[in-house]
Design a protein around this motif. Structure first.
Motif, short mmCIF file in Angstrom:
data_model
loop_
_atom_site.label_atom_id
_atom_site.label_comp_id
_atom_site.label_asym_id
_atom_site.label_seq_id
_atom_site.Cartn_x
_atom_site.Cartn_y
_atom_site.Cartn_z
N ALA A 408 -9.63 -8.42 -11.31
CA ALA A 408 -8.41 -7.63 -11.12
C ALA A 408 -8.28 -7.15 -9.68
O ALA A 408 -7.17 -7.14 -9.11
CB ALA A 408 -8.42 -6.44 -12.07
N ALA A 409 -9.39 -6.75 -9.06
CA ALA A 409 -9.34 -6.32 -7.67
C ALA A 409 -8.93 -7.46 -6.74
O ALA A 409 -8.16 -7.27 -5.79
CB ALA A 409 -10.70 -5.75 -7.25
N VAL A 410 -9.45 -8.66 -7.01
CA VAL A 410 -9.07 -9.82 -6.19
C VAL A 410 -7.59 -10.13 -6.34
O VAL A 410 -6.87 -10.38 -5.35
CB VAL A 410 -9.94 -11.03 -6.58
N LEU A 411 -7.08 -10.10 -7.56
CA LEU A 411 -5.65 -10.35 -7.78
C LEU A 411 -4.79 -9.29 -7.12
O LEU A 411 -3.74 -9.59 -6.53
CB LEU A 411 -5.36 -10.41 -9.28
N CYS A 412 -5.21 -8.04 -7.20
CA CYS A 412 -4.47 -6.97 -6.54
C CYS A 412 -4.46 -7.16 -5.03
O CYS A 412 -3.43 -6.93 -4.38
CB CYS A 412 -5.09 -5.61 -6.92
N VAL A 414 -4.60 -10.00 -3.46
CA VAL A 414 -3.69 -11.11 -3.17
C VAL A 414 -2.24 -10.63 -3.20
O VAL A 414 -1.43 -10.99 -2.33
CB VAL A 414 -3.92 -12.25 -4.17
N LEU A 415 -1.89 -9.81 -4.18
CA LEU A 415 -0.52 -9.29 -4.26
C LEU A 415 -0.17 -8.45 -3.04
O LEU A 415 0.91 -8.60 -2.46
CB LEU A 415 -0.36 -8.46 -5.53
N VAL A 416 -1.07 -7.57 -2.65
CA VAL A 416 -0.80 -6.72 -1.50
C VAL A 416 -0.71 -7.54 -0.22
O VAL A 416 0.12 -7.28 0.66
CB VAL A 416 -1.87 -5.62 -1.39
N ALA A 442 -4.72 -6.40 5.31
CA ALA A 442 -4.27 -5.64 4.14
C ALA A 442 -4.98 -6.13 2.87
O ALA A 442 -5.41 -5.32 2.03
CB ALA A 442 -2.76 -5.78 3.98
N GLY A 443 -5.14 -7.44 2.72
CA GLY A 443 -5.82 -7.97 1.54
C GLY A 443 -7.29 -7.59 1.49
O GLY A 443 -7.81 -7.20 0.44
N GLY A 444 -7.98 -7.70 2.63
CA GLY A 444 -9.39 -7.33 2.64
C GLY A 444 -9.62 -5.86 2.37
O GLY A 444 -10.54 -5.48 1.62
N ALA A 445 -8.80 -4.99 2.97
CA ALA A 445 -8.94 -3.55 2.72
C ALA A 445 -8.63 -3.21 1.27
O ALA A 445 -9.29 -2.34 0.67
CB ALA A 445 -8.02 -2.78 3.66
N THR A 446 -7.65 -3.88 0.68
CA THR A 446 -7.34 -3.62 -0.72
C THR A 446 -8.50 -3.99 -1.63
O THR A 446 -8.84 -3.25 -2.57
CB THR A 446 -6.08 -4.41 -1.13
N LEU A 447 -9.11 -5.12 -1.37
CA LEU A 447 -10.25 -5.54 -2.19
C LEU A 447 -11.39 -4.52 -2.12
O LEU A 447 -11.97 -4.16 -3.15
CB LEU A 447 -10.74 -6.91 -1.71
N ALA A 448 -11.69 -4.03 -0.91
CA ALA A 448 -12.78 -3.06 -0.78
C ALA A 448 -12.43 -1.73 -1.45
O ALA A 448 -13.26 -1.14 -2.16
CB ALA A 448 -13.09 -2.84 0.71
N TRP A 449 -11.22 -1.24 -1.25
CA TRP A 449 -10.82 0.05 -1.82
C TRP A 449 -10.73 -0.01 -3.34
O TRP A 449 -11.02 0.99 -4.02
CB TRP A 449 -9.48 0.48 -1.24
N ILE A 450 -10.33 -1.14 -3.90
CA ILE A 450 -10.15 -1.22 -5.35
C ILE A 450 -11.49 -1.40 -6.05
O ILE A 450 -11.77 -0.76 -7.08
CB ILE A 450 -9.19 -2.37 -5.71
N VAL A 451 -12.36 -2.25 -5.51
CA VAL A 451 -13.63 -2.54 -6.18
C VAL A 451 -14.51 -1.30 -6.26
O VAL A 451 -15.14 -1.03 -7.30
CB VAL A 451 -14.35 -3.69 -5.46
N VAL A 452 -14.57 -0.53 -5.19
CA VAL A 452 -15.51 0.60 -5.13
C VAL A 452 -15.27 1.61 -6.24
O VAL A 452 -16.20 1.98 -6.97
CB VAL A 452 -15.48 1.25 -3.74
N PRO A 453 -14.06 2.11 -6.46
CA PRO A 453 -13.89 3.06 -7.58
C PRO A 453 -13.63 2.39 -8.92
O PRO A 453 -13.91 2.98 -9.97
CB PRO A 453 -12.68 3.89 -7.15
N ALA A 454 -13.10 1.15 -8.93
CA ALA A 454 -12.65 0.56 -10.20
C ALA A 454 -13.83 0.17 -11.08
O ALA A 454 -13.80 0.39 -12.29
CB ALA A 454 -11.77 -0.66 -9.93
N VAL A 455 -14.88 -0.41 -10.51
CA VAL A 455 -16.01 -0.86 -11.33
C VAL A 455 -16.72 0.32 -12.02
O VAL A 455 -16.94 0.27 -13.24
CB VAL A 455 -16.98 -1.70 -10.48
N PRO A 456 -17.09 1.40 -11.29
CA PRO A 456 -17.69 2.53 -12.02
C PRO A 456 -16.76 3.15 -13.06
O PRO A 456 -17.21 3.50 -14.16
CB PRO A 456 -18.03 3.52 -10.90
N VAL A 457 -15.49 3.29 -12.74
CA VAL A 457 -14.56 3.88 -13.70
C VAL A 457 -14.46 3.00 -14.94
O VAL A 457 -14.45 3.50 -16.08
CB VAL A 457 -13.18 4.07 -13.04
#
Length: 561
Positions: A408-412, A414-416, A442-457
């Motif tokens: 999901a983070a990778v797809l997000c 790509v969209l951004v 923008a894509g690389g920063a989105t991947l880093a920002w999404i993965v870090v909180p999304a996996v623990p949550v």
């Protein structure tokens, strides 16, 4: 009697023509007409708007011909094509490549509607998709459902798509040729690239929607991926998968948070925005034009602000980057209300750093959506705990949950990245050669920002929700009952592991073992093109595919076998 000649009554030619036109099946001609009408409507909308502004302007600097040239160029710009401004002070043509994202919705919507209507036999309800047993009322149709014999048969998807695209481009070609005679002319290379891509993409989406979003074409494209990954992207019943929904939710939160940042910054710099709005023009018609330009650029500003919150920021000309840590002094730009929302030049403050809360919220939303799918297991519930349910009560394992979150983070990302690529562009040469965010940053920063909180949550919410899901009462399956098939044979029980509805083909598919007709000519065969999103991995002779075709005429209720 020998002198009597027997004659046959013939209808009038006009009556015969009207009958054939009324009872015709929509074909290539209908698609050509629909595509041409969609192009003319979009062009007429741009022409009406530009003409209204020209008439109301107290100081028009061109005649009607110049106005129509501007309207044609604006219509080409709405497809993402770059324009070239010839009347510059230096005499060197300057590119204009910032496409207002809100303006893109007009041609996309018109093309989507034209392609969808080109497949409609004329009753405005929808088209049939299934052609064999079970493709009947209700689930076999897009929309409210219509019997196959209620009207003329629908046109094939290929003819509808080719007709709409060809009709649209037949109008677009002369428009581009006409627009090259103005001061603001389209680039031939960009027009030849963007116009066909937009037409093919939007028309393809319209035909796909009209036929109930079948999974055959998408499935053939996704067969290069592993089956588990395909089920994360697209569920077996043709709905968007868990990772795709989570990615869409995360991208929506990012863009919505960017729009919120733009609004807050405009309020904070309200005096500067008001001064810029009043300095641009004095007449009410000019102010209306400026206000309209600001409205169509609001989605662009929201994407810029989202990338600003992610960290890479955006450029206001070559070498002038604005991000939360620092803002470089912007070049000399004309006053514009939206530019008043840009942070002041200098190092960032804690108030600027607070924008980082937007991607944190987006990552939390992605993790929450993934955890809901991991514990709710909508697919597993439909097929008896099959797709992805590898724990008690259909709860995913922590490895599968973490993997779905990363997808999901990778797809997000790509969209951004796509939004960032479309939201920026040049506004001139030299210092004005780059405006907006850089798509790969923008894509690389989105991947880093999404993965870090999304996996623990996702893992924490899965563990919390899984405790209650594990104690739910298990689903009691009914005993296997053999029923006669359409061709006189019997339906094999195939293990009875559950059923999954496939509305767009009007049939049912069984998870697990074989489901075929004994004694029939096509017994035991599987139509791979009709299998939803290419989830079939077996061969035509023996079982082994996760979903097998059951040729039973029961589109409304699942078979009991």
């Amino acid at each position: 009697m020998a002198g009597v000649t027997q004659t046959t009554a013939r209808p009038a030619p006009l009556t015969l023509l009207r009958t054939r036109w009324r009872d015709r099946s929509p074909g290539l001609g209908a698609g050509l007409l629909g595509g041409a009408v969609a192009a003319v409507l979009g062009l007429a909308s741009c022409a009406a708007l530009v003409t209204l502004l020209w008439i109301s302007s107290p100081y028009p600097d061109s005649g009607p011909e110049g106005t129509l040239h501007v309207a044609a160029s604006l219509w080409v710009l709405a497809h993402g094509a770059e324009l070239v401004r010839a009347d510059t002070l230096s005499g060197t043509p300057a590119p204009v490549g910032v496409t207002p994202l809100l303006l893109v919705l007009l041609p996309v919507w018109l093309l989507h509607r034209a392609a969808r209507d080109a497949t409609d036999p004329g009753d405005g309800v929808g088209v049939a998709v299934g052609s064999g047993p079970g493709a009947g009322a209700g689930t076999g149709f897009a929309g409210e459902g219509r019997l196959p014999d209620a009207g003329p048969p629908p046109v094939s998807a290929r003819f509808a798509w080719v007709g709409v695209v060809a009709g649209y481009l037949c109008v677009a070609g002369p428009v581009v040729l006409y627009a090259t005679g103005g001061a603001l002319r389209p680039s031939w290379w960009w027009a030849a690239l963007c116009l066909p891509l937009v037409a093919m993409g939007a028309a393809g989406a319209g035909v796909w929607t009209a036929f109930g979003r079948p999974g055959g074409p998408v499935g053939r494209a996704l067969r290069v991926l592993p089956r588990n990954l395909r089920e994360l992207l697209v569920e077996p019943d043709a709905r968007l998968g868990a990772s795709t929904r989570a990615a869409g939710a995360g991208a929506a939160v990012l863009v919505g948070g960017g729009a919120l940042l733009v609004g807050v910054s405009l309020v904070w710099h309200g005096a500067a925005a008001q001064e810029a709005f009043l300095r641009l023009t004095e007449g009410w018609s000019g102010r209306f034009a400026v206000l309209l330009l600001c409205l169509v650029l609001v989605p662009n500003a929201a994407v810029w602000a989202a990338v600003y919150a992610l960290g890479p920021g955006f450029a206001l000309g070559a070498g002038h980057v604005v991000h939360p840590l620092a803002s470089a002094p912007a070049p000399l730009l004309p006053p514009f209300p939206l530019l008043a929302a840009v942070p002041d030049a200098g190092p960032g403050t804690p108030l600027h750093w607070a924008a980082g809360g937007v991607p944190l919220v987006a990552g939390t939303v992605v993790g929450w959506f993934t955890a809901r799918a991991a514990t709710g297991a909508p697919v597993g519930a439909a097929v008896g705990g099959g797709a992805g349910g590898d724990g008690a009560g259909g709860v995913w394992s922590w490895r599968r949950t973490a993997g779905a979150t990363v997808v999901a983070a990778v797809l997000c990302a790509v969209l951004v990245a796509l939004l960032a690529a479309f939201a920026g562009g040049p506004l001139g040469s030299d210092a004005l050669a780059r405006f907006g965010p850089v798509w790969w940053q923008a894509g690389g920063a989105t991947l880093a920002w999404i993965v870090v909180p999304a996996v623990p949550v996702a893992l924490v919410v899965r563990a919390w929700r899984g405790r209650s899901a594990a104690v739910r009462e298990p689903v009691v399956r009914e005993p296997v009952v053999r029923e006669p098939a359409v061709d006189g044979g019997e339906v094999a029980d195939g293990g009875g592991r559950g059923w999954a509805p496939v509305p767009f083909v009007g049939r049912w598919w069984r998870r697990g073992g074989r489901a075929g007709a004994e004694g029939g000519e096509d017994a035991g065969e599987v139509d791979e093109d009709a299998v939803p999103f290419g989830l079939y991995d077996g061969d035509d002779e023996g079982g082994g595919g996760p979903y097998d075709l059951l040729p039973v005429d029961s589109p409304a209720e699942p078979p009991r076998g």
